[in-house]
Design a protein around this motif. Structure first.
Motif, PDB file in Angstrom:
ATOM      1  N   PHE A 122      75.589 -66.261  71.811  1.00 58.38           N
ATOM      2  CA  PHE A 122      76.023 -67.905  72.357  1.00 58.38           C
ATOM      3  C   PHE A 122      75.201 -68.684  72.149  1.00 58.38           C
ATOM      4  CE2 PHE A 122      78.267 -64.576  75.076  1.00 58.38           C
ATOM      5  CZ  PHE A 122      79.482 -65.087  75.246  1.00 58.38           C
ATOM      6  N   ALA A 123      75.788 -69.619  71.797  1.00 53.54           N
ATOM      7  CA  ALA A 123      74.817 -71.303  71.459  1.00 53.54           C
ATOM      8  C   ALA A 123      75.107 -72.139  72.672  1.00 53.54           C
ATOM      9  CB  ALA A 123      75.613 -71.709  70.123  1.00 53.54           C
ATOM     10  N   GLU A 124      74.087 -72.690  72.949  1.00 52.71           N
ATOM     11  CA  GLU A 124      74.074 -73.789  73.906  1.00 52.71           C
ATOM     12  C   GLU A 124      74.101 -75.212  73.073  1.00 52.71           C
ATOM     13  OE1 GLU A 124      71.947 -75.680  77.827  1.00 52.71           O
ATOM     14  OE2 GLU A 124      70.773 -74.411  76.446  1.00 52.71           O
ATOM     15  N   LEU A 125      75.148 -75.857  73.071  1.00 56.40           N
ATOM     16  CA  LEU A 125      75.267 -77.278  72.480  1.00 56.40           C
ATOM     17  C   LEU A 125      75.038 -78.412  73.596  1.00 56.40           C
ATOM     18  CD1 LEU A 125      78.609 -76.445  70.423  1.00 56.40           C
ATOM     19  CD2 LEU A 125      76.414 -76.473  69.479  1.00 56.40           C
ATOM     20  N   VAL A 126      74.400 -79.459  72.695  1.00 60.05           N
ATOM     21  CA  VAL A 126      73.867 -80.441  73.542  1.00 60.05           C
ATOM     22  C   VAL A 126      74.490 -81.719  72.871  1.00 60.05           C
ATOM     23  CG1 VAL A 126      72.146 -82.065  74.297  1.00 60.05           C
ATOM     24  CG2 VAL A 126      72.060 -79.764  74.589  1.00 60.05           C
ATOM     25  N   ALA A 127      75.227 -82.588  73.405  1.00 63.70           N
ATOM     26  CA  ALA A 127      75.618 -83.795  72.618  1.00 63.70           C
ATOM     27  C   ALA A 127      74.643 -84.720  72.173  1.00 63.70           C
ATOM     28  CB  ALA A 127      76.490 -84.606  73.567  1.00 63.70           C
ATOM     29  N   SER A 128      74.711 -85.132  70.998  1.00 66.76           N
ATOM     30  CA  SER A 128      73.367 -85.631  70.401  1.00 66.76           C
ATOM     31  C   SER A 128      73.245 -86.982  70.992  1.00 66.76           C
ATOM     32  CB  SER A 128      73.681 -85.771  68.792  1.00 66.76           C
ATOM     33  OG  SER A 128      74.752 -86.797  68.437  1.00 66.76           O
ATOM     34  N   VAL A 134      75.025 -83.772  78.447  1.00 66.85           N
ATOM     35  CA  VAL A 134      76.233 -83.083  77.881  1.00 66.85           C
ATOM     36  C   VAL A 134      75.874 -81.756  77.108  1.00 66.85           C
ATOM     37  CG1 VAL A 134      78.502 -83.119  76.954  1.00 66.85           C
ATOM     38  CG2 VAL A 134      77.603 -85.181  78.160  1.00 66.85           C
ATOM     39  N   ARG A 135      75.761 -80.741  78.048  1.00 64.99           N
ATOM     40  CA  ARG A 135      75.795 -79.512  77.344  1.00 64.99           C
ATOM     41  C   ARG A 135      76.321 -78.411  77.958  1.00 64.99           C
ATOM     42  NH1 ARG A 135      69.859 -77.987  77.760  1.00 64.99           N
ATOM     43  NH2 ARG A 135      69.552 -80.107  76.974  1.00 64.99           N
ATOM     44  N   PHE A 136      76.703 -77.426  76.852  1.00 66.50           N
ATOM     45  CA  PHE A 136      77.632 -76.117  77.321  1.00 66.50           C
ATOM     46  C   PHE A 136      77.474 -74.904  76.442  1.00 66.50           C
ATOM     47  CE2 PHE A 136      79.729 -78.908  74.327  1.00 66.50           C
ATOM     48  CZ  PHE A 136      80.394 -78.088  73.333  1.00 66.50           C
ATOM     49  N   TRP A 137      77.789 -73.904  76.863  1.00 67.85           N
ATOM     50  CA  TRP A 137      77.565 -72.657  76.032  1.00 67.85           C
ATOM     51  C   TRP A 137      78.897 -72.436  75.380  1.00 67.85           C
ATOM     52  CZ3 TRP A 137      73.138 -70.012  75.035  1.00 67.85           C
ATOM     53  CH2 TRP A 137      71.899 -70.320  75.853  1.00 67.85           C
ATOM     54  N   ILE A 138      78.778 -71.883  74.210  1.00 69.50           N
ATOM     55  CA  ILE A 138      80.019 -71.268  73.475  1.00 69.50           C
ATOM     56  C   ILE A 138      79.623 -70.189  72.485  1.00 69.50           C
ATOM     57  CG2 ILE A 138      79.212 -72.898  71.420  1.00 69.50           C
ATOM     58  CD1 ILE A 138      82.209 -73.529  71.011  1.00 69.50           C
ATOM     59  N   ASN A 139      80.712 -69.346  72.500  1.00 70.62           N
ATOM     60  CA  ASN A 139      80.450 -68.242  71.580  1.00 70.62           C
ATOM     61  C   ASN A 139      80.302 -68.457  70.235  1.00 70.62           C
ATOM     62  OD1 ASN A 139      81.155 -65.967  69.868  1.00 70.62           O
ATOM     63  ND2 ASN A 139      82.188 -64.981  71.394  1.00 70.62           N
ATOM     64  N   ALA A 140      78.962 -68.191  69.575  1.00 74.84           N
ATOM     65  CA  ALA A 140      78.737 -68.918  68.402  1.00 74.84           C
ATOM     66  C   ALA A 140      79.773 -68.519  67.290  1.00 74.84           C
ATOM     67  CB  ALA A 140      77.611 -68.317  67.957  1.00 74.84           C
ATOM     68  N   THR A 141      80.539 -67.517  67.278  1.00 77.62           N
ATOM     69  CA  THR A 141      81.570 -67.227  66.231  1.00 77.62           C
ATOM     70  C   THR A 141      82.936 -68.250  66.421  1.00 77.62           C
ATOM     71  OG1 THR A 141      82.857 -65.968  67.915  1.00 77.62           O
ATOM     72  CG2 THR A 141      81.550 -64.678  66.381  1.00 77.62           C
ATOM     73  N   VAL A 142      82.893 -69.142  67.365  1.00 73.23           N
ATOM     74  CA  VAL A 142      83.687 -70.140  67.482  1.00 73.23           C
ATOM     75  C   VAL A 142      83.216 -71.335  66.465  1.00 73.23           C
ATOM     76  CG1 VAL A 142      84.993 -71.901  68.921  1.00 73.23           C
ATOM     77  CG2 VAL A 142      84.586 -69.603  69.812  1.00 73.23           C
ATOM     78  N   LEU A 143      82.118 -71.527  66.257  1.00 73.82           N
ATOM     79  CA  LEU A 143      81.553 -72.458  65.403  1.00 73.82           C
ATOM     80  C   LEU A 143      82.020 -72.302  63.747  1.00 73.82           C
ATOM     81  CD1 LEU A 143      77.916 -72.993  66.655  1.00 73.82           C
ATOM     82  CD2 LEU A 143      80.046 -74.363  66.895  1.00 73.82           C
ATOM     83  N   LYS A 144      82.359 -71.190  63.593  1.00 75.96           N
ATOM     84  CA  LYS A 144      82.927 -70.620  62.351  1.00 75.96           C
ATOM     85  C   LYS A 144      84.364 -71.338  61.992  1.00 75.96           C
ATOM     86  CE  LYS A 144      80.145 -66.626  61.220  1.00 75.96           C
ATOM     87  NZ  LYS A 144      79.997 -65.178  60.807  1.00 75.96           N
ATOM     88  N   ASN A 145      85.100 -71.625  62.830  1.00 78.48           N
ATOM     89  CA  ASN A 145      86.343 -72.049  62.986  1.00 78.48           C
ATOM     90  C   ASN A 145      86.219 -73.242  62.297  1.00 78.48           C
ATOM     91  OD1 ASN A 145      88.989 -73.108  63.405  1.00 78.48           O
ATOM     92  ND2 ASN A 145      89.345 -71.666  65.190  1.00 78.48           N
ATOM     93  N   ARG A 146      86.739 -73.635  61.200  1.00 73.66           N
ATOM     94  CA  ARG A 146      86.650 -75.030  60.634  1.00 73.66           C
ATOM     95  C   ARG A 146      87.696 -75.948  61.203  1.00 73.66           C
ATOM     96  NH1 ARG A 146      82.580 -73.972  60.476  1.00 73.66           N
ATOM     97  NH2 ARG A 146      81.073 -73.157  59.122  1.00 73.66           N
ATOM     98  N   ARG A 192      69.995 -70.361  72.250  1.00 74.26           N
ATOM     99  CA  ARG A 192      70.695 -69.156  71.908  1.00 74.26           C
ATOM    100  C   ARG A 192      70.696 -68.051  72.752  1.00 74.26           C
ATOM    101  NH1 ARG A 192      70.578 -66.331  66.180  1.00 74.26           N
ATOM    102  NH2 ARG A 192      71.318 -64.465  67.676  1.00 74.26           N
ATOM    103  N   LYS A 193      71.603 -67.213  73.038  1.00 73.53           N
ATOM    104  CA  LYS A 193      71.732 -66.187  73.958  1.00 73.53           C
ATOM    105  C   LYS A 193      72.387 -64.943  73.308  1.00 73.53           C
ATOM    106  CE  LYS A 193      73.833 -67.075  77.761  1.00 73.53           C
ATOM    107  NZ  LYS A 193      74.056 -67.652  79.212  1.00 73.53           N
ATOM    108  N   ARG A 232      81.368 -85.975  69.745  1.00 71.54           N
ATOM    109  CA  ARG A 232      81.680 -85.310  68.678  1.00 71.54           C
ATOM    110  C   ARG A 232      80.508 -84.257  68.042  1.00 71.54           C
ATOM    111  NH1 ARG A 232      86.924 -85.884  66.324  1.00 71.54           N
ATOM    112  NH2 ARG A 232      88.052 -87.462  66.874  1.00 71.54           N
ATOM    113  N   HIS A 233      79.485 -85.183  68.069  1.00 71.73           N
ATOM    114  CA  HIS A 233      78.098 -84.778  67.506  1.00 71.73           C
ATOM    115  C   HIS A 233      77.194 -83.803  68.419  1.00 71.73           C
ATOM    116  CE1 HIS A 233      79.239 -88.055  64.624  1.00 71.73           C
ATOM    117  NE2 HIS A 233      79.244 -86.965  63.947  1.00 71.73           N
ATOM    118  N   PHE A 234      76.981 -82.597  67.707  1.00 74.56           N
ATOM    119  CA  PHE A 234      76.265 -81.727  68.860  1.00 74.56           C
ATOM    120  C   PHE A 234      75.263 -81.062  68.033  1.00 74.56           C
ATOM    121  CE2 PHE A 234      80.274 -82.101  70.858  1.00 74.56           C
ATOM    122  CZ  PHE A 234      80.142 -82.389  72.106  1.00 74.56           C
TER     123      PHE A 234
END
Length: 80
Positions: A42-48, A53-65, A34-35, A27-29
């Protein structure tokens, strides 16, 4: 002289996020990279807890609460 364009998501790298649903088992990343691709960011997230465990995600998705919350939250805060 044209004004420089304001960077989208200027504080993206280093930011911490809590997934509202387990994502790849966690759950924590944290954003480690960034790209920019055209108008998209895009943001590259890594599990804390597991840096493998790492993956790229469209940064606008992070705005979805409903999917992501800024910062690291406890399970009580997520389910509360």
């Amino acid at each position: 002289m044209p004004k420089p364009k304001k960077q989208k998501f200027p504080h993206l790298v280093g930011s911490k996020w809590t997934a509202q649903q387990r994502t790849m088992g966690w759950r924590h990343f944290q954003v480690v990279n960034r790209k920019n691709q055209g108008k998209l960011v895009f943001a590259e997230l890594v599990a804390s807890c597991d840096p493998t465990v790492r993956f790229w995600i469209n940064a606008t998705v992070l705005k979805n609460r409903q999917l992501w919350k800024a910062g690291w939250q406890t399970l009580e805060e997520i389910t509360g």
